[in-house]
Structures are given as C-alpha cells and as structure tokens.
Design a protein around this motif. Structure first.
Motif, PDB file in Angstrom:
ATOM      1  N   UNK A 180       0.848  -1.188   0.000  1.00  0.00           N
ATOM      2  CA  UNK A 180       0.000   0.000   0.000  1.00  0.00           C
ATOM      3  C   UNK A 180       0.883   1.238   0.000  1.00  0.00           C
ATOM      4  N   UNK A 181       0.272   2.378  -0.306  1.00  0.00           N
ATOM      5  CA  UNK A 181       1.022   3.635  -0.314  1.00  0.00           C
ATOM      6  C   UNK A 181       1.599   3.930   1.069  1.00  0.00           C
TER       7      UNK A 181
ATOM      8  N   UNK B 181       3.727  13.877  -2.190  1.00  0.00           N
ATOM      9  CA  UNK B 181       3.868  14.074  -3.629  1.00  0.00           C
ATOM     10  C   UNK B 181       4.566  12.886  -4.277  1.00  0.00           C
ATOM     11  N   UNK B 182       5.617  12.395  -3.618  1.00  0.00           N
ATOM     12  CA  UNK B 182       6.390  11.275  -4.178  1.00  0.00           C
ATOM     13  C   UNK B 182       5.527  10.025  -4.304  1.00  0.00           C
ATOM     14  N   UNK B 183       4.764   9.728  -3.251  1.00  0.00           N
ATOM     15  CA  UNK B 183       3.983   8.487  -3.231  1.00  0.00           C
ATOM     16  C   UNK B 183       2.507   8.706  -3.568  1.00  0.00           C
TER      17      UNK B 183
ATOM     18  N   UNK C 196      -4.899  10.415   3.416  1.00  0.00           N
ATOM     19  CA  UNK C 196      -3.686   9.700   3.822  1.00  0.00           C
ATOM     20  C   UNK C 196      -2.631  10.667   4.363  1.00  0.00           C
ATOM     21  N   UNK C 197      -2.512  11.821   3.734  1.00  0.00           N
ATOM     22  CA  UNK C 197      -1.550  12.826   4.194  1.00  0.00           C
ATOM     23  C   UNK C 197      -1.922  13.343   5.584  1.00  0.00           C
ATOM     24  N   UNK C 198      -3.229  13.593   5.765  1.00  0.00           N
ATOM     25  CA  UNK C 198      -3.709  14.068   7.069  1.00  0.00           C
ATOM     26  C   UNK C 198      -3.475  13.006   8.141  1.00  0.00           C
TER      27      UNK C 198
END
Length: 271
Positions: A2-3, A109-111, A117-119
């Motif tokens: 997964x990411x 940004x990379x993934x 997900x970022x939060x």
C-alpha cells in the motif's frame, strides 16, 4: 504494498538522511549554535524515532509504542542528568513539527498520497511527538526531583556538622538559609548522633544563619527540648537581634537557655 506501507518503508530505509534533515532544519529555524557532539546525538535520536515511526505505520499498531516511550524516557533523563533546563527540550518541538510537516508534504507528492492519507500521516506523527514530549517531560521532572532531593540531603548533612571541641562539648554551627528540610534533618538525624557521641554540652551557633522564619525558629528551638530530655545542655551563641525578636514575638521562651555572643565565650563559661 500500500502507499502507506511504502511511506513507512521510506522512513525506515532513509532514517539517517531524514534525521540529518530534521536536525539541520531545526538548527536553522532556531538559529542554534550547538557543539558537534550534541548535533550528532540529536541525529541519532531522530534516526531512532524514524524507525519507531516506520514500524508504527507499517504494522498499524495504533496503540502506545513502548519502545518510543522508553526512548523518550532516556532522552528526558539524559537532559536532567546533564543539568539542562526543561525549556531547552520543549522549545525545539514546534520547529520539529514544522520539519515533519515539510517531509510529509514531500512524501505525499512522491507516493501520491490522498489528502486523507496525508492528514492521517501528519496526525500520526504529531500524536507520536506528543507522546514522546510528555514522556520526556515526565522523565526529566522525575529525575530532576530525585537529583534535587539527593542534593538537598547532601547539603543538609554538610551544613549541619557536629564539631567536638573538647571532651563532652560539641558545636553545631548553623550556616546559610534554614528551611524546613534542614531543620527536620537536624532534629531527625543530627540529634541522635549527638546523643551517641556522649556530648554533655551542645553549643548551637546561630551566627552563620542569614535567613529564618518563625516556623523554622520554632523547629530549631525544639532541639533544646529534645536535648534536655536526653540530659544534654544546649547553649546558644551568635543569636542576632532580628532572630531573637522573631523568637520572642512567636512566643518562644528563651529564658531557660543560656546564650552568649560567641562560641569562645560559651566554652569559657562551661564548668
């Protein structure tokens, strides 16, 4: 994978690089001037933190990571043992959060992480930082309190020595600022030692005391009552006018206690 697993793997594989990045960024944000050894110590600390973060994200632990708590405890105790200030630890957390926010933005940004997900990633990092900060502060305070108590005990022992000056006669010089801890130490520890040394006369010299309040004065004059019960005569020397006034206004009866201006005069008047 997964990411989020990829991000977790990134934290673990690049812990060295990320740790250096954070330390350098915090130093720059705060315009710090620190020795190289301290910088390397901080890098090692954050390298370990990255490892805990990666494992937490990879395994979706969710609970309180015991390894992180142990690591934070060590950090706090290290700071207290080195004589540092708690503010030196706290003040570095806001810029550290900023550094992590920049890392999360880059990794998002990379993934190609979603907003959710970022939060989540940023929230998890902040939660771990909060846990780490709390445990670090608790450990710092606990060890600082222990060090303070041990130092207080040592100072009490050094500041209330019993000095034999001739057979059956000893001097108890009271020096500096008297607080309840020192007064209690004298009553609980010094007085029994005086009794064991077969002292007939104890000269309590107050000339070195520069700070005392009524409660402490009452405590100290209890010494005379205890010694009298043990068959030891107490003589007071160096009683300054202000201290004598404090005692009288507080209802302390000094009439039954022999007083002299100096230790020399007291010794000369002992039969």
């Amino acid at each position: 994978m997964t990411k989020m697993s990829l991000v977790a793997d990134h934290f673990m594989k690049h812990s060295d690089q990320l740790a250096v990045e954070i330390v350098e960024d915090v130093i720059q944000q705060m315009d710090l001037k620190i020795p190289e050894w301290e910088k390397q110590q901080a890098i090692q600390m954050y390298k370990e933190f990255m490892g805990y973060l990666g494992k937490d994200l990879m395994n979706k632990l969710g609970g309180v990571p015991e390894e992180l708590l142990a690591w934070s405890k060590d950090n706090g105790e290290r700071g207290a043992a080195s004589g540092g200030r708690i503010s030196e630890i706290v003040v570095r957390y806001p810029p550290t959060r900023n550094s992590f926010s920049n890392i999360v933005t880059s990794l998002s940004q990379v993934y190609e992480l979603s907003v959710e997900e970022s939060v989540f990633l940023l929230s998890r990092i902040n939660w771990l930082l909060d846990l780490s900060l709390n445990e670090t502060l608790f450990a710092f305070e606990r060890l600082s309190d222990e060090i303070e108590k041990e130092t207080q005990k040592e100072l009490a022992e050094l500041s209330a020595p019993v000095v034999p000056i001739k057979e059956g006669v000893a001097v108890l010089p009271l020096i500096g600022s008297m607080d309840s801890y020192r007064a209690h130490h004298i009553l609980e520890n010094v007085i029994p030692r005086i009794a064991e040394e077969k002292v007939n006369y104890l000269i309590a010299d107050f000339s070195g005391l520069y700070n005392i309040d009524l409660d402490i004065a009452r405590y100290l004059f209890q010494i005379e009552n205890v010694l009298r019960l043990l068959g030891i005569t107490t003589i007071i020397t160096g009683l300054r006018p202000k201290l004598a006034q404090t005692a009288v206004l507080g209802g302390i009866d000094l009439t039954s206690i022999k007083t002299f201006a100096t230790v020399k005069q007291a010794v000369e008047n002992i039969d």
